[in-house]
Design an enzyme around this catalytic site. Structure first.
Site, short mmCIF file in Angstrom:
data_model
loop_
_atom_site.label_atom_id
_atom_site.label_comp_id
_atom_site.label_asym_id
_atom_site.label_seq_id
_atom_site.Cartn_x
_atom_site.Cartn_y
_atom_site.Cartn_z
N ARG A 79 0.93 -0.46 0.00
CA ARG A 79 -0.20 -0.17 -0.03
C ARG A 79 0.96 0.98 -0.02
O ARG A 79 2.01 1.25 0.82
CB ARG A 79 -0.71 0.17 1.35
N TYR A 219 -1.17 -3.50 -7.07
CA TYR A 219 -1.09 -4.06 -6.02
C TYR A 219 -2.42 -3.67 -4.91
O TYR A 219 -2.89 -2.74 -4.34
CB TYR A 219 0.12 -3.48 -5.30
N LYS A 228 -9.55 -2.27 2.03
CA LYS A 228 -9.05 -0.79 2.47
C LYS A 228 -10.08 -0.14 2.12
O LYS A 228 -10.60 0.84 2.64
CB LYS A 228 -7.96 -0.94 2.51
N CYS A 272 0.97 -8.23 11.81
CA CYS A 272 0.70 -7.54 12.59
C CYS A 272 0.22 -9.26 14.44
O CYS A 272 -0.26 -8.82 15.16
CB CYS A 272 0.55 -6.33 13.93
N ASP A 297 -8.99 -9.85 8.44
CA ASP A 297 -8.31 -8.48 8.31
C ASP A 297 -9.94 -7.60 8.60
O ASP A 297 -9.41 -6.50 8.59
CB ASP A 297 -8.06 -8.07 6.84
N ARG A 389 2.75 -12.31 -0.21
CA ARG A 389 0.71 -12.36 -0.02
C ARG A 389 0.35 -13.71 -0.74
O ARG A 389 0.81 -13.71 -2.00
CB ARG A 389 -0.05 -11.49 0.08
P1 GTP Z 1 -2.78 -8.01 7.53
O1 GTP Z 1 -3.04 -8.83 5.96
O2 GTP Z 1 -1.48 -6.72 6.62
O3 GTP Z 1 -3.83 -6.69 8.26
O4 GTP Z 1 -2.04 -8.36 8.51
P2 GTP Z 1 -1.88 -9.23 9.77
O5 GTP Z 1 -1.90 -8.95 11.22
O6 GTP Z 1 -3.15 -10.65 9.52
O7 GTP Z 1 -0.60 -10.43 10.25
P3 GTP Z 1 -0.63 -11.85 9.89
O8 GTP Z 1 -1.11 -12.45 10.86
O9 GTP Z 1 0.06 -12.04 8.42
O10 GTP Z 1 0.74 -11.60 10.80
C1 GTP Z 1 2.39 -11.14 10.40
C2 GTP Z 1 3.81 -11.16 10.85
O11 GTP Z 1 4.11 -11.43 11.84
C3 GTP Z 1 4.02 -12.69 10.29
O12 GTP Z 1 5.07 -12.78 9.31
C4 GTP Z 1 3.92 -13.43 11.27
O13 GTP Z 1 4.02 -15.12 11.45
C5 GTP Z 1 3.80 -13.03 12.18
N1 GTP Z 1 3.25 -13.30 14.11
C6 GTP Z 1 1.55 -13.53 13.97
N2 GTP Z 1 1.31 -13.66 15.33
C7 GTP Z 1 2.39 -14.23 15.90
C8 GTP Z 1 3.01 -13.88 16.51
O14 GTP Z 1 2.14 -14.28 18.30
N3 GTP Z 1 4.38 -13.26 17.37
C9 GTP Z 1 5.13 -12.91 16.64
N4 GTP Z 1 6.50 -13.28 17.60
N5 GTP Z 1 5.49 -12.88 15.62
C10 GTP Z 1 3.65 -13.24 14.62
C1 SPV Z 2 -2.91 -4.21 4.99
O1 SPV Z 2 -2.05 -3.86 5.27
O2 SPV Z 2 -3.41 -4.72 6.31
C2 SPV Z 2 -3.34 -5.79 4.60
C3 SPV Z 2 -2.95 -5.89 3.24
O3 SPV Z 2 -4.73 -6.33 4.79
S1 SPV Z 2 -3.46 -4.58 2.01
O4 SPV Z 2 -4.60 -5.70 1.44
O5 SPV Z 2 -2.59 -4.70 0.82
O6 SPV Z 2 -4.30 -3.94 3.21
MN MN Z 3 -4.91 -5.91 6.67
#
Ligand code: GTP
Ligand code: SPV
Ligand code: MN
Length: 618
Positions: A79, A219, A228, A272, A297, A389
């Site tokens: 983004r 993207y 979003k 996160c 999400d 992704r």
């Molecule tokens: P968006 O799709 O961008 O909104 O992200 P999201 O909040 O769904 O994040 P996602 O679950 O994909 O995790 C992002 C990164 O954080 C990955 O590389 C995970 O491996 C890492 N991660 C997720 N949960 C944990 C956790 O409990 N501990 C740690 N250390 N890392 C974590």
């Molecule tokens: C984020 O950035 O929080 C995502 C990926 O979930 S995107 O669809 O690019 O916003």
């Molecule tokens: Mn997101």
């Protein structure tokens, strides 16, 4: 080709939509128009065309059937917050955290850019529903795009196609979402595999008229406009006007061994941990618990006549972060990715399968990296882009909740806010009240990630994980959150049980002096979820702290935990006054930026916190 030839009288049975399609076609001048029906044969045909053009690389069908790799342009990997605009008549309506542009200026600039921008391309019209078809929490959108990658992605990420047009009927309401990759083709010019405009990007939102216009990027969050742009930026503005919430939250179901089930919604900033928590597999010792996935999400949340907040996942698929995803960290994601997916910017193995950092403990001997270059473990660079992704339908997910498509939504018992913080923020605390909880969410800080272009690892305030996604003034957004709680509190009759969700704050990312995570995270987060579940039942022990209730070591279920280490837990849950005094300074800095729309309550909560951490000498 003339416009009249391009637009036969009735492409769709909706006068307004027909007119909009004709106007856009006249401006963008595509070679032809395609109204998407959402069928498998349509998706197969587009996919085959993208394989032929090099946009998609088919993976080894024996290893990963019907799955593909896309490599984006190196400039188009995330983004672009700097190029994202909220277009309102007054800058105050967009507020201090958004880039503002006047709608008139935006439309003028965009009209010039869109003039002829689809030359040599097909203009696709994608009718989609955010949320279960016909749910009173759902809303319909129509995306016009010149990207077939967007079409097949939207087919996985939303309910898309003819059924939505039927639902829209002759005069239904929809949010028009206009998108172009911004790369017209001259007569006979060969296309590139990932068309985009490396120099000019605009992601514009018009909250007053509920419109979206996006130019120059192919993207994810810049181009799949249901996500979003609509489901957060435009929907948050609609929600503000109409009294509901559109949030950057996962929704999960939590079922106890006794069969009691609750739903919770958690807001963590991009990359996160939402996808991981939403698909959690309980660890050894807590196998009797079940976690099910409603969404990973986005949550749309409305108050029912019974005063209960009910949430739907407006999406129908996952656009998840690949790096860090493995059979150990997120087995449900790995199982979801067995077939029928698109991977973007991951590495390719010699067998024709995918790889990314964290997928396996041992590094493959050689790969083709996300840019298409030879890679070996000593290359000194990442094989997959950190924001690589996967895109996959929700129905591929083994932990999918039985109510994920329920038009009524699911009742929410708790909200959880969490950021990525190496220091300061404890593993978990429960706010003393709705107001304190809204304050907790509003002051959330997190280190920036690769999900957005720009520096990574810098702590910034990311209120409710919505900093890049709130479509109106952030101070008004805080007031809106407060009012949602007040409305529910005020309508609870004496003696009746409160339907107001509890609010928690978590941090999985605190580190020790050696730089290692203090908390194992992933499946072990179930131990924290269990405590949250118990708190929402009025059970579960806790002690008071400056920030709220927090669990003592004895309040967490350590059954099956390898060498439960009390001192590490104490470090993870610690609230350090000197760190918090710095944190309060950062909060004040942010509040100053929010300015006059900051709710007055926040100032008094802040003063109370300051007093708790640095009591004034009598
Ligand atoms: P968006 O799709 O961008 O909104 O992200 P999201 O909040 O769904 O994040 P996602 O679950 O994909 O995790 C992002 C990164 O954080 C990955 O590389 C995970 O491996 C890492 N991660 C997720 N949960 C944990 C956790 O409990 N501990 C740690 N250390 N890392 C974590
Ligand atoms: C984020 O950035 O929080 C995502 C990926 O979930 S995107 O669809 O690019 O916003
Ligand atoms: Mn997101």
């Amino acid at each position: 080709m003339t416009v009249s030839q391009l637009t036969p009288p009735a492409l769709v049975d909706h006068k307004g939509l027909n007119e909009w399609i004709s106007e856009v076609a006249a401006l963008c001048k595509p070679d032809r128009i395609h109204i998407c029906d959402g069928s498998q044969s349509e998706a197969d045909k587009l996919t085959a065309e993208m394989v032929a053009s090099g946009t998609l690389i088919p993976l080894n069908a024996a290893l990963r059937p019907n799955s593909f790799l896309a490599r984006s342009d190196v400039s188009d990997v995330a983004r672009v917050e700097e190029r994202t605009f909220i277009c309102t008549n007054q800058p105050e309506e967009a507020g201090p955290t958004n880039n503002w542009m006047h709608p008139k200026e935006a439309k003028e600039t965009l009209t010039k850019l869109f003039d002829g921008c689809m030359r040599g391309r097909v203009m696709y019209v994608i009718p989609f529903s955010m949320g279960p078809l016909g749910s009173n929490i759902s809303h319909i959108g129509v995306e016009i795009t010149d990207s077939p990658y967007v079409v097949v992605s939207m087919r996985m990420m939303t309910r898309m196609g003819k059924a939505v047009l039927d639902l829209l009927g002759a005069d239904g309401q929809y949010v028009p979402c206009l998108h172009s990759v911004g790369k017209p083709l001259a007569e006979g010019e060969a296309d590139v595999s990932w068309p985009c405009n490396p120099d000019t990007k605009y992601i514009c939102h018009f909250p007053d008229t509920h419109e979206i216009i996006s130019y120059g990027s192919g993207y994810g969050g810049n181009a799949l406009l249901g996500k979003k742009c609509f489901a957060l930026r435009i929907a948050s503005a609609m929600a503000h006007q109409q009294g509901w919430l559109a949030e950057h939250m996962l929704i999960l179901g939590l079922e106890s061994p006794e069969g009691e089930k609750k739903y919770i919604a958690c807001a963590f900033p991009s990359a996160c941990g939402k996808t991981n928590l939403a698909m959690l597999v309980p660890p050894k010792g807590l196998e009797g618990w079940k976690v099910t996935t409603v969404g990973d999400d986005i949550a749309w949340i409305k108050r029912g006549d019974d005063n209960v907040l009910r949430a739907i996942n407006p999406e129908a698929g996952y656009f998840g972060v690949a790096p860090g995803t493995s059979g150990k960290t997120n087995p449900n994601a790995i199982a979801s990715l067995q077939r029928d997916c698109i991977f973007t910017n991951v590495a390719l193995t010699p067998e024709g399968d995918v790889w990314w950092e964290g997928l396996t403990d041992t590094l493959p001997a050689n790969l083709i990296d996300w840019q298409g270059k030879e890679w070996t473990p000593d290359s000194g660079r990442k094989a997959a882009h950190p924001n690589a992704r996967f895109t996959v339908s929700a129905t591929n997910c083994p932990s999918l909740d039985e109510n994920w498509d329920n038009p009524q939504g699911v009742p929410i018992s708790a909200f959880v806010f969490g950021g990525r913080r190496q220091t300061t923020v404890p593993l978990v605390v429960q706010s003393y009240s709705w107001r304190d909880g809204v304050y907790m969410g509003a002051t959330l800080g997190s280190e920036t990630t690769a999900a957005a272009a720009g520096a990574v690892g810098q702590v910034r305030r990311d209120p409710m994980a919505m900093l890049p996604f709130c479509g109106y003034n952030i101070g008004d957004y805080f007031a809106h959150w407060l009012s949602i709680g007040e409305r529910i509190e005020n309508s609870i009759v004496d003696g009746e049980e409160s339907t107001l969700p509890l609010i928690f704050c978590v941090n999985w990312f605190r580190k020790d002096e050696g730089g290692d995570f203090l908390w194992p995270g992933y499946g072990e987060n179930m131990r924290v979820l269990k405590w949250i579940f118990e708190r929402t039942s009025g059970a579960g022990g806790a002690e008071s702290s400056e920030l709220g209730y927090r669990p003592r070591f004895v309040d967490i279920d350590w059954n099956g935990f390898d060498a439960a280490d009390e001192s590490r837990f104490q470090s993870a849950i610690k609230i350090d006054a000197s760190e918090w005094l710095q944190e309060l300074d950062l909060q004040r800095e942010f509040f100053a930026k929010v300015g006059k729309s900051l709710p007055a309550t926040f100032t008094s909560i802040q003063a109370r916190l300051q007093e708790r951490f640095a009591p004034k000498k009598p």
